[in-house]
Each structure stands twice: as structure tokens, then as C-alpha cells.
Design a protein around this motif. Structure first.
Motif, PDB file in Angstrom:
ATOM      1  N   GLY A  90      27.808  64.327 -43.878  1.00 50.35           N
ATOM      2  CA  GLY A  90      27.314  65.012 -45.060  1.00 50.35           C
ATOM      3  C   GLY A  90      26.851  64.047 -46.128  1.00 50.35           C
ATOM      4  N   ALA A  91      25.770  64.434 -46.805  1.00 56.22           N
ATOM      5  CA  ALA A  91      25.183  63.598 -47.855  1.00 56.22           C
ATOM      6  C   ALA A  91      25.721  63.942 -49.237  1.00 56.22           C
ATOM      7  CB  ALA A  91      23.658  63.749 -47.833  1.00 56.22           C
ATOM      8  N   HIS A  92      26.315  65.104 -49.387  1.00 53.13           N
ATOM      9  CA  HIS A  92      26.800  65.549 -50.692  1.00 53.13           C
ATOM     10  C   HIS A  92      28.183  64.978 -50.980  1.00 53.13           C
ATOM     11  CE1 HIS A  92      23.432  68.266 -51.007  1.00 53.13           C
ATOM     12  NE2 HIS A  92      23.725  68.748 -49.799  1.00 53.13           N
ATOM     13  N   ALA A  93      28.472  64.747 -52.256  1.00 50.55           N
ATOM     14  CA  ALA A  93      29.755  64.172 -52.664  1.00 50.55           C
ATOM     15  C   ALA A  93      30.934  65.012 -52.164  1.00 50.55           C
ATOM     16  CB  ALA A  93      29.807  64.017 -54.179  1.00 50.55           C
ATOM     17  N   PHE A  94      30.798  66.332 -52.203  1.00 50.93           N
ATOM     18  CA  PHE A  94      31.912  67.192 -51.780  1.00 50.93           C
ATOM     19  C   PHE A  94      32.166  67.125 -50.274  1.00 50.93           C
ATOM     20  CE2 PHE A  94      28.217  70.013 -51.595  1.00 50.93           C
ATOM     21  CZ  PHE A  94      28.378  70.629 -50.367  1.00 50.93           C
ATOM     22  N   GLU A  95      31.228  66.563 -49.516  1.00 56.07           N
ATOM     23  CA  GLU A  95      31.398  66.430 -48.069  1.00 56.07           C
ATOM     24  C   GLU A  95      32.067  65.116 -47.679  1.00 56.07           C
ATOM     25  OE1 GLU A  95      27.745  68.695 -46.012  1.00 56.07           O
ATOM     26  OE2 GLU A  95      27.107  67.093 -47.378  1.00 56.07           O
ATOM     27  N   GLN A  96      32.111  64.174 -48.583  1.00 55.34           N
ATOM     28  CA  GLN A  96      32.680  62.857 -48.300  1.00 55.34           C
ATOM     29  C   GLN A  96      34.193  62.973 -48.103  1.00 55.34           C
ATOM     30  OE1 GLN A  96      30.366  60.182 -48.220  1.00 55.34           O
ATOM     31  NE2 GLN A  96      28.864  61.783 -48.608  1.00 55.34           N
ATOM     32  N   GLN A 122      33.881  67.827 -40.955  1.00 53.38           N
ATOM     33  CA  GLN A 122      33.288  69.148 -40.748  1.00 53.38           C
ATOM     34  C   GLN A 122      33.127  69.399 -39.258  1.00 53.38           C
ATOM     35  OE1 GLN A 122      29.889  70.231 -43.329  1.00 53.38           O
ATOM     36  NE2 GLN A 122      30.052  68.133 -44.108  1.00 53.38           N
ATOM     37  N   HIS A 133      31.369  57.538 -41.122  1.00 50.50           N
ATOM     38  CA  HIS A 133      30.642  58.602 -41.818  1.00 50.50           C
ATOM     39  C   HIS A 133      29.141  58.571 -41.511  1.00 50.50           C
ATOM     40  CE1 HIS A 133      30.204  61.693 -44.899  1.00 50.50           C
ATOM     41  NE2 HIS A 133      29.034  61.112 -45.145  1.00 50.50           N
ATOM     42  N   GLN A 146      25.585  60.399 -42.820  1.00 51.75           N
ATOM     43  CA  GLN A 146      25.016  61.174 -43.920  1.00 51.75           C
ATOM     44  C   GLN A 146      24.329  62.446 -43.430  1.00 51.75           C
ATOM     45  OE1 GLN A 146      25.041  60.510 -47.308  1.00 51.75           O
ATOM     46  NE2 GLN A 146      26.198  58.627 -47.090  1.00 51.75           N
ATOM     47  N   VAL A 195      28.629  75.746 -43.114  1.00 49.14           N
ATOM     48  CA  VAL A 195      27.969  75.362 -44.359  1.00 49.14           C
ATOM     49  C   VAL A 195      27.715  76.554 -45.274  1.00 49.14           C
ATOM     50  CG1 VAL A 195      25.874  74.354 -45.356  1.00 49.14           C
ATOM     51  CG2 VAL A 195      26.946  73.297 -43.355  1.00 49.14           C
ATOM     52  N   TYR A 196      27.108  77.599 -44.745  1.00 47.56           N
ATOM     53  CA  TYR A 196      26.752  78.766 -45.554  1.00 47.56           C
ATOM     54  C   TYR A 196      27.426  80.015 -44.997  1.00 47.56           C
ATOM     55  CZ  TYR A 196      22.971  75.714 -47.176  1.00 47.56           C
ATOM     56  OH  TYR A 196      22.245  74.670 -47.685  1.00 47.56           O
TER      57      TYR A 196
END
Length: 141
Positions: A28-34, A38, A81, A83, A114-115
Motif C-alpha cells: 500500500g502507498a497510503h500512510a494508513f496502509e503502512q 492486507q 513492503h 507500494q 479496500v472498499y
């Protein structure tokens, strides 16, 4: 029928597949995914010429072993990780095409969580081994 089967280079191939292989990945590229693994669902198709994948003596060494695909996934995920799903799919595609018997490969990755209003988001990539074109009959023709 799959459109890939209409490609002359794949007409004399066996399609091996790995379906819905679910792994937990740091992606994941978003901060909340770090730092939060997933679920990712991976699907693979390998196209191997019949001339080098038709067993004569019913031995595993005569074909491409499915463990090769799972090991490619395990190795890439183990590097840390990622991205983007595009990076994961491209890295897996390169690793799978490196097998001497694989003529072409398709890899898709999906993130199902994700959604809330869709089943999954993902990416798919397909390629021939370097030096093989879609119109060719392949090296074993």
C-alpha cells in the motif's frame, strides 16, 4: 474461450494455473496502509509448450511444478513492503517468465478489503518471454 488461446504462439501450450492464492502482504502507498498487512488474492496462468510439458513417465520432473509459482510469490512477499499492486504483479511476472519452460504468463493481484462497495480492486498483466511474439508459433512449433 480465453482470447489468449486464439494467439498462435499459445496454440500448442498447456496452461497451468494457480487460483485465488490468498496471502497477507505489507502493501500500500497510503500512510494508513503502512505496517498493516492486507489480504491479497493472486491468480497466475503459465503457458508452457506441450513439447516440454507432456509427461512420458508420469514424473514431476517432466512438467513445471506448481510449487515454483508459490515460491515466487513467497520470495517476493518476503522482500518487504510493496507500494503498488502493479509492482507486485510485474515482479511476479518477471520471476515466472524466468523459468526456462514458461513461454508466457498472466498475473493478477486483488485487494478484496479496500472498499466496502466492491468485491476487490486489482491489476492484471500478461507478457510473452523476451524474443517471443504473439504471432509466433513459439520455439517448440
Amino acid at each position: 474461450m480465453s482470447n489468449t488461446l486464439l494467439t498462435p504462439a499459445l496454440a500448442r501450450c498447456r496452461r497451468l494455473f494457480l487460483r485465488n492464492h490468498v496471502v497477507d502482504i505489507n502493501i500500500g502507498a497510503h500512510a494508513f496502509e503502512q505496517g498493516h498487512p492486507q489480504r491479497v488474492r493472486i491468480n497466475v496462468d503459465l503457458y508452457v509448450p506441450l513439447a516440454c510439458s507432456t509427461p512420458v513417465d508420469d514424473h514431476l520432473g517432466e512438467v513445471v511444478d506448481y510449487d515454483f509459482v508459490r515460491e515466487a510469490v513467497r520470495e517476493r512477499v518476503g522482500r518487504g513492503h510493496i507500494q503498488l499492486q502493479e509492482t507486485l504483479a510485474d515482479d511476479l511476472l518477471r520471476a515466472l517468465l524466468a523459468h526456462p519452460q514458461v513461454l508466457a504468463a498472466r498475473v493478477s493481484t486483488e485487494k478484496p478489503d479496500v472498499y466496502p462497495d466492491c468485491e476487490a480492486v486489482g491489476v492484471e498483466v500478461f507478457a510473452f518471454k523476451d524474443g517471443v511474439t504473439a504471432g509466433a508459433l513459439g520455439p517448440q512449433a
